[in-house]
Design an enzyme around this catalytic site. Structure first.
Site, mmCIF file in Angstrom:
data_model
loop_
_atom_site.group_PDB
_atom_site.id
_atom_site.type_symbol
_atom_site.label_atom_id
_atom_site.label_comp_id
_atom_site.label_asym_id
_atom_site.label_seq_id
_atom_site.Cartn_x
_atom_site.Cartn_y
_atom_site.Cartn_z
ATOM 1 C CE LYS A 114 13.710 -21.805 -8.477
ATOM 2 N NZ LYS A 114 14.031 -21.213 -7.220
ATOM 3 C CE LYS A 203 9.333 -1.533 -7.683
ATOM 4 N NZ LYS A 203 8.487 -2.573 -8.152
ATOM 5 C CE LYS A 206 11.693 -6.976 1.239
ATOM 6 N NZ LYS A 206 10.486 -6.917 1.011
HETATM 7 P P1 ADP Z 1 10.625 -5.709 -3.245
HETATM 8 O O1 ADP Z 1 10.726 -5.178 -4.656
HETATM 9 O O2 ADP Z 1 11.444 -4.929 -2.302
HETATM 10 O O3 ADP Z 1 10.850 -7.200 -3.159
HETATM 11 P P2 ADP Z 1 7.865 -6.421 -2.971
HETATM 12 O O4 ADP Z 1 7.820 -6.945 -4.358
HETATM 13 O O5 ADP Z 1 7.833 -7.365 -1.821
HETATM 14 O O6 ADP Z 1 9.127 -5.448 -2.811
HETATM 15 O O7 ADP Z 1 6.695 -5.354 -2.818
HETATM 16 C C1 ADP Z 1 5.621 -5.407 -1.927
HETATM 17 C C2 ADP Z 1 4.671 -4.273 -2.312
HETATM 18 O O8 ADP Z 1 5.328 -3.007 -2.154
HETATM 19 C C3 ADP Z 1 4.262 -4.355 -3.784
HETATM 20 O O9 ADP Z 1 2.865 -4.592 -3.819
HETATM 21 C C4 ADP Z 1 4.567 -3.029 -4.417
HETATM 22 O O10 ADP Z 1 3.370 -2.420 -4.841
HETATM 23 C C5 ADP Z 1 5.155 -2.180 -3.302
HETATM 24 N N1 ADP Z 1 6.470 -1.641 -3.703
HETATM 25 C C6 ADP Z 1 7.660 -2.291 -3.659
HETATM 26 N N2 ADP Z 1 8.676 -1.495 -4.042
HETATM 27 C C7 ADP Z 1 8.117 -0.290 -4.332
HETATM 28 C C8 ADP Z 1 8.644 0.961 -4.785
HETATM 29 N N3 ADP Z 1 9.941 1.153 -4.971
HETATM 30 N N4 ADP Z 1 7.786 1.981 -4.996
HETATM 31 C C9 ADP Z 1 6.457 1.812 -4.781
HETATM 32 N N5 ADP Z 1 5.902 0.658 -4.345
HETATM 33 C C10 ADP Z 1 6.710 -0.382 -4.128
#
Ligand code: ADP
Ligand code: TRP
Length: 333
Positions: A114, A203, A206
């Site tokens: 940041k 991948k 969100k």
């Molecule tokens: P985002 O990328 O949607 O913000 P987060 O970072 O909040 O998701 O992820 C929360 C958990 O979900 C993480 O611990 C991660 O291991 C899992 N995760 C997120 N996206 C994926 C994905 N595309 N494939 C596998 N696991 C994922």
């Protein structure tokens, strides 16, 4: 007996990547481990570093609680609570803060990134940084150390946070004696390429706007799946099942027989419309029962409150013991 603990930030409806990459593996780990205490919690106060809408905040907490329960978390066997219900965490956080060099926080990835972004934009380095964001890793260390946690299953983006928790525990043990705190170890869940792909083949995340929410209605699920990007090859052109992210997603939800049949259809030539319809069928089939359960739970928030309150009560029994031990070693009281 080993203790496994992980925290989940409430950030809107979970997507398929979240449940396949994090929730389901954690539930499976808890169910199959013997001689293990598993602790799962909703890191709601961590979300307070950025969430400013109390209505959305509350709804997101319920949504994540309902998600874990709908997917089969046994809330009697595991301890499941929301962070803000266990005030011992915040007392321990202060104690840990007093034993953490500020420089370690300066080096924590999310704060550092940041600051770097602000510098790149020729802004004040600390623009938009609140103290919650700055000391986020110390709150996380308190979450972990409070239960004498041995293992922390997390995605690899969280690795540094567990290392920080471990180094805080080491420092305290050096000062106040071995065993003051247990030094935790991370269990990395996401290995290299094994992530769930999203609508655009990247991948699922969100932040990429390519996610399929787990609890979408059937109608919306179908619509989202129809949005998956495809090439312009004709329906009867043979397709390589190993080079299709519709197939990648299909494999996560289908039986081995279904997969073999679908692969044969790809090789013969399948229209993308049919491939997507087949994908919808398998995804919808496996989400149908948990979706009903999720919707039921979201209609009955007081039942969710009860589950979380019971979890917090059980968490505090463990937490207060650790806190007394640490307080006694560090202050004599
Ligand atoms: P985002 O990328 O949607 O913000 P987060 O970072 O909040 O998701 O992820 C929360 C958990 O979900 C993480 O611990 C991660 O291991 C899992 N995760 C997120 N996206 C994926 C994905 N595309 N494939 C596998 N696991 C994922
Ligand atoms: N920071 C974690 C995340 O963003 C959530 C979290 C908070 C956590 N406290 C934790 C994870 C303790 C494991 C252990 O995903």
């Amino acid at each position: 007996m080993k203790t496994i603990l992980t925290g989940i930030k409430p950030t809107g409806m979970a997507h398929l990547g979240n449940i396949l990459g994090a929730v389901q593996p954690a539930i499976d780990l808890a169910n199959k481990s013997v001689d293990t205490q598993s602790i799962f919690f909703i890191a709601d106060y961590h979300a307070l570093t950025s969430v400013r809408d109390p209505i959305a905040f509350k709804e997101d907490v319920y949504s994540i609680a309902a998600t874990w329960i709908a997917l089969g978390l046994d809330t009697k066997k595991s301890i499941f609570y929301k962070q803000s219900d266990v005030s011992e965490i915040f007392e321990l956080q202060w104690i840990l803060s007093c034993m953490t060099p500020k420089g370690d926080m300066n080096r924590a990835h999310s704060y550092k990134d940041k600051v770097q972004k602000n510098l790149d934009n020729k802004k004040d380095p600390d623009l938009g940084v609140n103290m919650g964001l700055f000391s986020y890793p110390i709150l996380m260390a308190a979450d972990i150390l409070l239960y004498d946690t041995n293992l922390v299953p997390v995605g690899k983006d969280q690795k540094q946070h567990i290392e920080i928790a471990r180094s805080i525990a080491q420092r305290i043990n050096e000062f106040y004696g071995e065993g003051t705190l247990i030094e935790p170890q991370e269990v990395l869940q996401e290995s290299g390429a094994s992530y769930v792909v999203g609508l655009d083949g990247r991948k699922m995340s969100k932040s990429y706007d390519n996610a399929i929410g787990v609890w979408e209605t059937e109608k919306r699920l179908k619509k989202l799946i129809n949005k998956i990007k495809t090439d312009s090859s004709e329906p009867d052109t043979p397709k390589n099942p190993d080079d299709s992210f519709i197939m990648d997603l299909y494999k996560l939800f289908a039986t081995p027989e279904q997969i073999a049949q679908e692969e044969a259809l790809y090789r013969e030539g399948i229209g993308w419309g049919y491939a997507k319809a087949h994908l919808f069928d398998v995804v919808n089939e496996s989400l149908k029962a948990p979706r009903e359960k999720y919707n039921e739970l979201m209609q009955n928030k007081s039942a969710l409150d009860e589950v979380l309150e019971d979890g917090a009560k059980r968490a505090r029994v463990v937490a207060s013991k650790t806190l007394s031990r640490v307080r006694n070693k560090m202050t004599g009281f």
